[in-house]
Design a protein around this motif. Structure first.
Motif, PDB file in Angstrom:
ATOM      1  N   SER A   6       0.929  -1.186  -0.086  1.00 17.20           N
ATOM      2  CA  SER A   6       0.001  -0.141  -0.185  1.00 17.20           C
ATOM      3  C   SER A   6       0.930   1.180   0.065  1.00 17.20           C
ATOM      4  CB  SER A   6      -0.891   0.060   1.225  1.00 17.20           C
ATOM      5  OG  SER A   6      -0.049  -0.114   2.582  1.00 17.20           O
ATOM      6  N   LYS A  26      -8.602  10.022   3.888  1.00 17.45           N
ATOM      7  CA  LYS A  26      -8.515   8.473   3.807  1.00 17.45           C
ATOM      8  C   LYS A  26      -9.493   7.930   2.988  1.00 17.45           C
ATOM      9  CE  LYS A  26      -4.798   7.772   6.915  1.00 17.45           C
ATOM     10  NZ  LYS A  26      -4.611   8.727   8.114  1.00 17.45           N
ATOM     11  N   GLN A  31      -7.791   5.605  -1.784  1.00 13.17           N
ATOM     12  CA  GLN A  31      -6.976   4.343  -1.729  1.00 13.17           C
ATOM     13  C   GLN A  31      -6.808   3.576  -2.995  1.00 13.17           C
ATOM     14  OE1 GLN A  31      -4.963   3.732   0.615  1.00 13.17           O
ATOM     15  NE2 GLN A  31      -5.559   4.908   2.245  1.00 13.17           N
TER      16      GLN A  31
END
Lengths: 1072, 477
Positions: A6, A26, A31
């Motif tokens: 990640s 976030k 992501q």
């Protein structure tokens, strides 16, 4: 397990920077975006050290892929031998040139050998020798192939079994001991005619030391008659040489001085007087009387067909006319002494020819074939004497020469049992000796010990005690006198490939002398004169000759007192007729007397006249063929007395009636792969009393159409097309541009191009001019091109299919001698014209537009270039080429055997070449043949088109050296006339000139500007870079039929009237 | 005939009755049973025998090709000057045959020639197989087959592109476009019929295969509307291709400068010749099929008659072209050109030229006579002549022109080898094998289209009543 990275891997401590508010938030979308933008693993590959796991994965994958795609598999490289012991000045890949010379029966031919890393690849004439212009003949060009002949003798044989050089040396030691003991009694040497001072020196020493030993000389083409006449009339140590530069009128009585009996300097001098650059006033005139078309006959302004056996009678008749015109008493006496023949010659022809010779007294020359009887030779000398040729156009020179007996003398002696040991150091007498000697059975057998020095294991090898492999002249030291006497070196270019011996090596062993360079140095001492010897020696080797070493004019003169002795044996053969046919044995243009039968380049070279390849044949005139009811390809049995031969018939235009010609050198019984099964052995018909021709032959048809004769040119008529343009010298004076606007080119409209052509803006613009007026058609250029450009041979079978690979061909056409198309004798007595045709490098090249893959394109310097690697072989370019000069590799001629036949195959295969076996055939070129290849030229594979490149490799070499000289910003123009194409270099007549057409100073540009310059098929608007200078003939207007000579192309009949019947009658191989 | 009973207003058909497309008043189901029945029936013995023969020819042809590929072009008789001989002759021959199919499907469709429905399917299939046979030759005739991809405009490290000026490259594009469009056109037309086959199939395999190929066709209105629009568009696309392909092929010769090739008349002349040869080949294939499968009611004498007329027309165009070539050669006053044509008819290959002229121009003139158009033997004979004649035409133009061009020194003859012959025979094997497979597994006549030309498909149609006119009866019986 897959690791998911990640980004960023984890929260870092310390100050936190963010990219946008999304990051702070976030969100899953962010992501996801990160994941997409920076895919897993990427960060690791770029920045991190390679992890063990990834390393294993990548390596494993690579190995697997390498296995699947075979990208890791390549041929193991072998035979890499580092060039550790290099010569100081040697640069790998760059040619080094050395001077040398090639021994021939008329003298040495000065040469320059091109070598790459120590292997000679090409021979060229040496222009540094004063008499040479750098031209050569076909044989010199092909000699390099003999060096690499896989069939040459490779080991010393004792009683036919392989032996060693040591044993041979021991034997020679023993022989030497015997020689010393018995003064050479019972010992005989057989040699060839050569002009080698060192050999003469050795032979003199030999004779001195072993006075009882006998030395004999033989050459199938030297009958001794000419030499006898010279010796009788001029004394010993005399040689007569024609000075063609002085001769304005030349009469050749069956003397092929441009072909078989040529010397390169003679061709050079003759063509210098033939050339018409601006004016034709100085042009010589050539009369030729011969039984068949020769190169000389083809060049002739007036040609008369005459059987060879009638030449003496013709000479006599002419001598009569000359005697009357000049009041020459010697000649008159000679004429009256011989009983006149039947005559029947064209009286006007004779008279006007004689007149012309007399009018040009002092500038006229009569030549006679060297194998005619001595009395006829004497008559011709007297004729030359009468027209003041002796000393002017026929120079009498002083030449010393070691003399010996003839083959007949040797045979007689051997038959008597007096010869105990015979060393045959040259020739192949078992094949070429006159049949009446029955050499193999009753001569060679009679001699207890025969040693043979031979280049091949051939007919003569059988039954010899020793067979010694002979060294090629490029493998051994020696020296030669050029035909004009200039002293030349024979330098070895390579160590003997198979441990061969030269004549000098062998003689030196018998004399306990040193051979090699030292022997030549010793001889050179007498030539070098005063001054520093080493300097002179170096200069000699560097230059390839000693200047001013030519033969001096002899003090001898024409000795008329001896004439009666010469005339004693004068007999005139009876006339030829259907029941008494004559057969003439000329040397072959391709294989000479048989010494080149195993040379594939020469075998595949089309005969300059008949265009026949891989064979010889019985040439016969059309009328005779009709009378004897034979046709081309028929097998006939020729009987001359007891002697018989079965051979194939070839109908030849220009052949005298009832006079056949069958060239020597073919039909060998013990020969290598190349010569095997080619042609017919004319020697079987030849006897000592008729070395040149036999009379009273009869012919019987054996098998109609029983033999395939393969010619490269099937159609002999120009069909009224102005391809070769011809005029007369007189016409040229009044209208020098007569060839410009002829026929289709008469009214060409100015063309407007739809295409924008790529610019031709290089500093040099290459072009070529071929002077048809001096081209004699000798074909040296064809072989030179083959040697230079790695052109393969294809074999008889493929030539039959029209697949010969020559990049340059000599088109030969026959045309009506008197311009009358309805003349029934048109096909029997035509004129001959020749025209070399190679790629014409069209600026508007038709081949380029049609190539779908851009494999043939134009360069900025005007070359039509071929990219072999790009070519896929659609053959469209060849179809669209109006000159049909492109050649296609229908098979892999380089890597497949083209000479081996399929012995037991399926129907359709049997007797064909192994080429047809495809993957089941043999593969690969002979190792030794690879050595000959020019490293600067690609060896082409199957399926690609090729053609003349104007020797682009030579242009590129020049460009590179110019680039080096000029530096980064310098002028890249290659200096004027600094490159020669291979064909140009080989041409003894200087008929081919290549160079920069943009440079006004260049030779080619000057020739292009000549008024007689024309382009082939100009009306097609293809803008050819190669152009031609029109052919001129110089007829004597008083001669019969002269008004029409040289006018073939100005009288153009409407083509449809001509073509109709002509094509219908002869679909194949006929003559029109 | 009908004067006594004629009503006051005479319908058009009565005055000039159109011959019916399907004879004997056949119903829709009869047509479905007839045509779909052919692939459904048990494979007949003759089919096995025939395909064994044609298949072995095809196999041997493939072996010949492999031999050529492994050995070199030299196994053929090609030489210098005849760089192209049977290879390109056969290529042009097959491409020409491939013209009839698309012409029938596309041009006749746009021209509303309804009779095309009985023959278009088979003709299109024939087109595809002919183009496949044709495409073999340019592929294998080159010297380095493994480098053929150089013809494709593929980016490569050397930045060498194909030469877009070369007609050979145009050929590649023209033929591949033609093939692609023809395949699409043929397959699109097959879809409704394949659905019929799927619906009728009894075996699982048949159901699956036909089902797969039928692309979910249900025969709904929406589908038909889309189908017909697509068909029309493809017909529109194909129409120029019919004219362009053979024009492009003719450019191979017309743009060169060889006498006998360099002719502006070539494009229309080649197209006419292609249609001519194509129709002859359609008849050659369909006449036996018609007899074997008793298709007389669908593929009627009227169809044959019309096709014969087209052969007559195009044959005459070809004859005109031959004559015009000769005239231009004479009138153009170019000696090379004149020679080429004199050589063509009187040179060593005179027999080929005269065979061509006889087969293509003289013999088709029989079709002026109605009796010959309606006789199986004469029709078949003329078609076979045309097939041979069109091959000769290509041979004469391509090979014979090359044997004798500008410089007599380089003239040469051409003789074929056994590989030449067997490769050509092999392409016939491939062609017929494909065709046999086609008629065995696919409906060889477009059922759905034939049904549209039935009288029953006409919403305004009234079946003839007992009191109908004589002419009506005559027309429908």
């Amino acid at each position: 397990m897959k690791r998911v990275f990640s980004h960023p891997p984890k929260e870092s401590s310390g100050k936190h920077y963010w990219r946008g508010s999304e990051e702070l938030a976030k969100t899953p979308e962010f992501q996801q975006w990160l994941q997409r933008e920076f895919p897993a693993g990427a960060a690791e590959l770029e920045t991190d050290a390679v992890s063990r796991r990834n390393f294993m994965r990548l390596m494993g994958g690579s190995m697997a892929l390498a296995g699947i795609g075979l990208s890791g598999c390549r041929r193991p490289e072998s035979y890499i031998v580092p060039y550790t012991k290099s010569v100081e000045w040697l640069i790998p890949g760059k040619a080094v040139l050395y001077t040398t010379s090639m021994p021939t029966r008329s003298g040495g031919l000065p040469l320059i050998a091109t070598t790459f890393e120590g292997r000679p690849t090409k021979l060229e004439g040496n222009p540094l020798v004063p008499s040479s212009n750098g031209g050569t003949d076909t044989f010199a060009q092909a000699a390099i192939l003999n060096l690499y002949d896989p069939d040459r003798a490779k080991t010393v044989l004792e009683e036919g079994k392989p032996s060693s050089a040591d044993k041979l040396e021991a034997y020679l030691k023993k022989v030497q001991g015997d020689l010393q003991q018995n003064q050479g009694a019972g010992f005989a040497l057989l040699l060839d005619y050569q002009q080698s001072p060192t050999r003469d020196r050795f032979l003199t020493a030999f004779k001195q030391r072993y006075p009882q030993a006998e030395i004999y000389f033989d050459d199938p083409l030297v009958a001794g008659q000419y030499e006898q006449a010279v010796e009788t009339l001029f004394g010993t140590d005399v040689v007569l040489r024609p000075a063609f530069d002085q001769a304005s009128v030349i009469l050749s009585l069956d003397c092929d001085f441009l072909g078989i009996e040529q010397t390169v300097d003679g061709v050079k001098a003759f063509s210098a007087r033939r050339r018409a650059h601006g004016s034709a006033k100085d042009m010589n005139r050539l009369y030729s009387v011969d039984n068949r078309f020769t190169l000389t006959g083809g060049m002739a302004d007036h040609r008369l067909r005459c059987a060879a056996s009638q030449i003496p009678a013709f000479a006599l008749a002419l001598a009569g006319k000359l005697a009357a015109a000049t009041n020459d008493r010697v000649l008159a006496a000679m004429v009256s002494q011989v009983k006149q023949g039947a005559g029947g010659f064209d009286d006007v022809w004779l008279a006007e020819c004689a007149n012309d010779l007399v009018v040009h007294k002092g500038q006229s020359l009569v030549l006679l074939g060297s194998r005619y009887p001595a009395w006829v030779q004497g008559l011709v000398f007297a004729m030359n004497n009468a027209v003041s040729a002796l000393g002017s156009t026929l120079r009498i020179l002083h030449r010393t020469e070691f003399k010996g007996g003839s083959l007949q003398d040797l045979a007689a002696k051997a038959k008597s049992g007096a010869v105990k040991r015979l060393f045959i150091l040259a020739g192949n007498p078992a094949y070429s000796a006159p049949v009446d000697l029955s050499w193999a059975e009753s001569v060679q057998q009679k001699v207890p010990e025969v040693l043979r020095l031979g280049y091949y294991e051939d007919e003569t090898t059988a039954g010899t005690k020793w067979h010694v492999p002979e060294a090629h002249f490029l493998e051994s030291w020696g020296d030669q006198r050029a035909p004009d006497g200039t002293y030349l070196p024979v330098q070895p270019m390579i160590l003997p490939l198979f441990g061969g011996w030269s004549q000098l090596d062998l003689l030196a062993k018998l004399l306990s002398l040193t051979a090699g360079a030292d022997a030549v140095r010793d001889t050179f001492k007498s030539v070098a004169g005063s001054g520093d010897f080493e300097e002179a020696w170096t200069a000699f080797l560097r230059q390839g000759c000693v200047k001013d070493s030519a033969f001096r004019v002899a003090s001898a003169s024409f000795n008329t007192d001896r004439i009666p002795t010469l005339l004693q044996g004068a007999v005139l053969p009876g006339p030829v007729n259907p029941s008494a046919i004559e057969i003439v044995f000329p040397a072959d243009y391709k294989v000479d007397d048989g010494r080149y039968t195993n040379n594939a380049w020469l075998q595949e070279l089309p005969d300059p006249i008949t265009k026949l390849t891989w064979d010889n044949a019985v040439q016969i005139s059309k009328a005779t063929a009709k009378a004897l009811q034979v046709a081309e390809g028929d097998l006939v049995e020729i009987s001359v007395g007891e002697r018989r031969l079965i051979a194939a018939i070839l109908v030849a235009p220009g052949q005298a009636d009832f006079s056949l010609s069958l060239s020597l050198g073919y039909g060998r019984s013990a020969v290598g792969k190349v010569g095997h099964g080619t042609g017919f052995n004319a020697y079987l018909l030849r006897s000592s009393d008729g070395p040149y021709f036999a009379t009273g032959a009869t012919i019987k048809k054996v098998q109609p159409g029983g033999y395939k004769l393969i010619r490269t040119q099937l159609h002999h008529s120009m069909e009224g097309r102005a391809l070769i343009r011809e005029g007369t010298a007189q016409e040229y004076e009044s209208n020098p541009a007569f060839a410009k606007k002829v026929w289709m080119d008469k009214d060409i409209e100015p063309n407007i191009s739809l295409y924008s052509h790529p610019p031709l803006n290089a500093p040099n613009q290459w072009g070529m001019v071929v002077d048809l007026n001096t081209c004699i058609g000798c074909s040296a250029c064809v072989v030179a091109c083959q040697a230079e450009n790695n052109i393969p041979i294809v074999g008889k079978d493929q030539v039959e299919h029209g697949r010969e690979m020559h990049w340059i061909r000599i088109d030969r056409y026959f045309s009506s001698a008197d311009g009358d198309i309805n003349n029934p004798h048109l096909e029997e007595d035509p004129e001959m014209v020749v025209e070399p045709v190679m790629c014409q490098h069209c600026e508007n090249a038709p081949c380029e537009t049609v190539c779908p893959v851009n494999a043939t394109v134009h360069s900025e310097d005007g070359l039509n270039v071929m990219a072999y690697n790009r070519c896929i072989g659609t053959r469209y370019c060849s179809n669209n080429c109006p000159f049909k000069v492109r050649r296609f590799n229908f098979f892999n001629y380089n890597d497949r055997p083209v000479l081996d036949k399929i012995e037991n195959g399926l129907p359709g295969f049997q007797g064909k070449q192994q080429l047809y076996l495809g993957p089941f055939g043999q593969w690969g070129m002979e190792e030794i043949s690879k050595l000959q290849k020019n490293p600067n030229v690609t060896v082409r594979s199957r399926g690609v088109m090729e053609k003349c490149t104007y020797c682009v490799q030579r242009i590129e070499t020049a460009k590179i050296s110019q680039r080096i000289k000029a530096g980064v910003k310098g002028d890249l123009t290659i200096p004027t006339d600094s490159i020669k194409s291979a064909c140009q270099q080989a041409c003894p007549a200087e008929a081919i000139v290549f160079g920069d057409i943009k440079d006004p100073e260049s030779q080619v540009a000057k020739l292009r500007n000549l008024p007689q310059n024309y382009h082939l098929l100009e009306y097609l608007n293809i803008q050819t870079r190669t152009s031609y200078l029109a052919r001129l003939r110089n007829p004597n207007l008083k001669m019969p039929g002269a008004a029409k000579i040289g006018h073939i192309n100005t009288i153009h009949e409407p083509v449809e009237e001509r073509i109709g019947p002509a094509t219908r009658v002869e679909p194949e191989g006929g003559n029109a | 005939m009908a004067e006594t009973h004629a009503p006051a207003t005479v319908p058009f058909e009565e005055r000039m009755p159109r011959p019916p497309m399907v004879l004997n008043n056949r119903s829709m189901s009869w047509i479905t049973n007839l045509i779909a029945g052919i692939p459904e029936q048990k494979t007949p013995l003759w089919w096995y025998i025939t395909i064994a023969i044609t298949g072995s020819f095809a196999g041997f042809g493939v072996l010949c090709i492999l031999y050529l590929l492994f050995t070199g072009v030299g196994v053929w008789g090609n030489n210098i000057p005849v760089g192209w001989a049977w290879d390109i002759t056969n290529f042009v021959f097959w491409i020409g045959i491939g013209h009839a199919g698309t012409l029938i499907s596309a041009i006749l469709y746009l021209c509303r020639q309804k009779w095309r429905t009985s023959i278009n399917r088979a003709a299109e299939a024939m087109t595809l197989f002919a183009v496949i046979c044709a495409a073999i030759y340019p592929g294998i005739h080159v010297g380095r087959v493994w480098m053929v991809w150089f013809m494709a405009p593929v980016p490569n490290p050397n930045w060498i592109w194909p030469n877009f000026r070369s007609p050979l490259l145009w050929d590649v594009f023209a033929v591949s476009t033609y093939f692609t469009v023809s395949v699409l056109f043929w397959f699109l037309g097959l879809v409704p019929d394949l659905a019929t086959m799927r619906d009728r199939a009894r075996s699982k395999v048949g159901k699956f295969c036909y089902g797969l190929l039928a692309l979910g066709w249900r025969g709904g209105n929406r589908q038909w509307r889309h189908y017909e629009m697509a068909y029309l568009i493809l017909a529109g696309l194909s129409t120029p291709l019919v004219l362009s392909v053979h024009s492009t092929v003719s450019f191979d010769f017309a743009t060169s400068l060889i006498p006998g090739w360099h002719t502006t008349i070539f494009p229309p002349y080649f197209v006419a010749g292609a249609i001519f040869g194509g129709f002859a080949m359609v008849l050659t294939l369909m006449l036996p099929a018609r007899s074997i499968y008793k298709l007389h009611d669908v593929f009627t004498w009227n169809h044959i008659d019309v096709m014969c007329k087209i052969i007559l027309l195009t044959g005459s165009i070809v004859g005109y072209a031959y004559t015009m070539e000769l005239f231009v050669a004479f009138y153009g006053a170019n000696p090379f050109e004149r020679f080429a044509f004199i050589n063509r008819y009187f040179g060593p290959y005179w027999w080929a030229a005269w065979s061509m002229f006889t087969c293509n121009v003289v013999i088709p003139q029989l079709f002026w006579i109605r009796a010959f158009r309606r006789n199986l033997i004469t029709v078949f004979f003329v078609c076979m002549c045309v097939n041979a004649g069109m091959w000769y035409e290509r041979f004469v133009i391509i090979a014979v022109s090359l044997t004798r061009d500008f410089l007599p020194s380089s003239w040469g003859m051409y003789y074929p080898t056994w590989v030449d012959v067997m490769t050509f025979v092999g392409t016939f094997g491939i062609f017929t094998t494909f065709f046999l497979i086609f008629i065995r597994f696919f409906p060889m006549i477009a059922m759905s289209e034939v049904k549209t030309v039935l009288p029953a498909a006409d919403p305004h149609y009234h079946p003839p009543t007992i009191g109908g006119t004589e002419s009506m009866k005559e027309a429908h019986v």
